[in-house]
Each structure stands twice: as structure tokens, then as C-alpha cells.
Design an enzyme around this catalytic site. Structure first.
Site, PDB file in Angstrom:
ATOM      1  N   ASN A 110     -53.138  -5.657 100.528  1.00  0.00           N
ATOM      2  CA  ASN A 110     -52.018  -5.370  99.636  1.00  0.00           C
ATOM      3  C   ASN A 110     -52.445  -4.488  98.475  1.00  0.00           C
ATOM      4  OD1 ASN A 110     -50.500  -6.963 101.299  1.00  0.00           O
ATOM      5  ND2 ASN A 110     -50.583  -8.766  99.970  1.00  0.00           N
ATOM      6  N   HIS A 127     -57.230  -1.517 100.524  1.00  0.00           N
ATOM      7  CA  HIS A 127     -56.377  -0.326 100.566  1.00  0.00           C
ATOM      8  C   HIS A 127     -56.021   0.192  99.187  1.00  0.00           C
ATOM      9  CE1 HIS A 127     -55.016  -1.691 104.846  1.00  0.00           C
ATOM     10  NE2 HIS A 127     -56.153  -1.029 104.869  1.00  0.00           N
ATOM     11  N   CYS A 161     -54.827  16.140  85.253  1.00  0.00           N
ATOM     12  CA  CYS A 161     -56.106  15.607  84.807  1.00  0.00           C
ATOM     13  C   CYS A 161     -56.574  16.351  83.564  1.00  0.00           C
ATOM     14  CB  CYS A 161     -57.128  15.755  85.925  1.00  0.00           C
ATOM     15  SG  CYS A 161     -58.814  15.313  85.484  1.00  0.00           S
ATOM     16  N   CYS A 164     -59.990  18.432  84.594  1.00  0.00           N
ATOM     17  CA  CYS A 164     -60.031  19.655  85.401  1.00  0.00           C
ATOM     18  C   CYS A 164     -58.673  20.283  85.661  1.00  0.00           C
ATOM     19  CB  CYS A 164     -60.723  19.373  86.735  1.00  0.00           C
ATOM     20  SG  CYS A 164     -59.703  18.432  87.904  1.00  0.00           S
TER      21      CYS A 164
END
Length: 258
Positions: A110, A127, A161, A164
Site C-alpha cells: 500500500n 511500492h 525541483c 535542478c
């Protein structure tokens, strides 16, 4: 299974749980169903009956057009954040903190945080998480501002971001991506040390996560499956308890604590 057979199976599950000291709990979307979160493969209400997984859960789709995917995951994060842990989550946390065992480790497929909010401390997310984000290009983490859409929206531009300039992406594992090795290695280690595996609310279809119960089976340790219906993992189960997580797990804790 007749009612008497079910009762006998439950009695045997309780006995196994009383004897076990090192427990590996393996959970899937059904674990959170009693908290109101949809499972993925239910033929009427499952997540993948409403959206194309290749369009909303693949790196190729993200690189092509991230805005629909970002909007969908931010809305899902809001839904998960508003959900409450159910009695099954709290029962596992109770088991972890009890004197009845040496450890209870949770490996979950989950991407919600209901295990943690239910009180569990030792949780491995195979995951990823709806509440973890990083840059697509440089992997710099991004702190979630928790500004989730109240309703589904079609498009939303991901933040950039600061390191970058790349797009920030959800910290979940999409189809075609590798599972995080640290988490996978820990799950394997806990299975190697366990004397009982409890499977809760997973269809057993998604690989490679679904191979973990087979590892336990190959080791010869008892496997208990808690599910409202048979799954692909039922063949590995020593015993089955036909119930939801919120029904079976609290009942199990009451019995082994008595």
C-alpha cells in the site's frame, strides 16, 4: 467452506498465532478497504476500472505528459490523508507492541500511511508512498506541502525541483520500475526469520511482490491468509480466514490476548 469448517480453520489460526514469536504480515489494498480506500482490481469499484494504469502509473506516461498524473496522485493523497486507520491497522499495531511476540514486521504494497497512523512502527513499503516525493531528474527529495485538491481535477502542473529544475514526481513505484532494493532486502530478511506469515487483503497478482509468500512457503513456515475471497495466494496458505482485515485481526488479537 462450511460454517463448521470456517470455525475450525479460525481455531487453528488462533493456535498458530499463539505459538508464533516472529511474525511477518504482508498486506495489500484490501487492508485499507475498511478505511474507505478503493482496492485496485475489484471488477466494479477497483481503481483500475476507472483509469488506465498505463496512463496513470507508468514512467513513460509521466515523461510524456506529467500534469494529469500529478493531479490524480495529489487528489489520491488527499483522499488517503482524510481516511482513518481501521480496526485491522490498530490490531496489527497492538500485536507489535504486545509481550506476546518478539517482533511483528509489516511489509505492505500500500502507498497510504494508515499502518503508521494506526500505530505500527516497523513497516516496509514495497511500492513507495503517496506522501513521499522527489525530483524526476536528480532525485532530490521534495517536502510535501499537503495542499491536496478537494475534488478530482484533470490537470495540475508539478512543482519544479529547486536543485535542478526538473519536475517533482510522486514517490511511488510505477509499472515497469524496480522495487526499492533496501525495502525488498528487508522483506526477504524478515521472511527468512519468521515463524509465521500472515497475508491480509492482497490479490497476489502484482509481481514481484506476490512472490514473497512463495518464499515463506518454500521455507515451510505456516501461512495464514485473511481475505473475503480466495486469491492467487490461497494455494500457498496453510489456513484461510474468510473475512476482512477489520473483522479478523481484532478478533485474533482478542483471542490470543485472553
Amino acid at each position: 467452506m462450511s460454517e463448521r469448517q470456517l470455525e475450525k480453520s479460525i481455531e487453528q489460526v488462533i493456535e498458530l498465532a499463539r505459538e508464533a514469536r516472529n511474525i511477518e504480515v504482508f498486506t495489500g489494498a484490501g487492508m485499507s478497504a475498511d478505511s474507505g480506500l478503493e482496492t485496485y482490481r475489484d471488477d466494479k469499484t477497483g481503481v483500475w476500472t476507472k483509469v488506465d494504469p498505463q496512463a496513470m502509473a507508468s514512467i513513460d506516461a509521466w515523461l510524456k505528459d506529467p500534469e494529469p498524473i500529478w493531479a490524480w496522485y495529489r487528489w489520491r493523497a488527499g483522499v488517503a490523508a482524510r481516511a482513518e486507520p481501521n480496526a485491522g491497522h490498530r490490531a496489527i499495531a497492538y500485536w507489535q507492541g504486545s509481550h506476546l511476540v518478539d517482533y511483528v514486521h509489516v511489509t505492505t504494497q500500500n502507498i497510504d500511511d494508515l499502518h503508521e497512523r494506526g500505530g505500527s512502527k516497523d513497516v516496509t513499503h514495497l511500492h513507495g508512498s503517496l506522501f513521499s516525493y522527489y525530483c524526476t531528474d536528480c532525485q532530490q527529495p521534495w517536502e510535501d506541502d499537503r495542499n491536496y485538491p478537494a475534488q478530482p481535477i484533470e490537470r495540475l502542473t508539478p512543482p519544479l525541483c529547486q536543485n535542478c529544475g526538473g519536475f517533482i514526481r510522486p514517490g511511488v513505484v510505477w509499472f515497469g520500475e524496480q522495487l526499492p532494493m533496501t525495502e525488498w532486502d528487508l522483506a526477504e530478511q524478515r521472511i527468512a526469520e519468521a515463524d509465521l506469515m500472515v497475508i491480509v487483503g492482497t490479490s497476489g497478482i502484482v509481481q514481484p511482490a506476490a512472490s514473497l509468500p512463495e518464499m515463506a512457503y518454500q521455507r515451510g513456515i505456516p501461512i495464514v491468509e485473511i481475505s473475503p475471497a480466495p486469491t492467487e495466494l490461497t494455494r500457498w496458505a496453510t489456513l484461510s480466514w474468510t473475512a476482512t482485515a477489520a473483522q479478523a485481526l481484532p478478533a485474533l488479537m482478542r483471542e490470543i490476548s485472553a
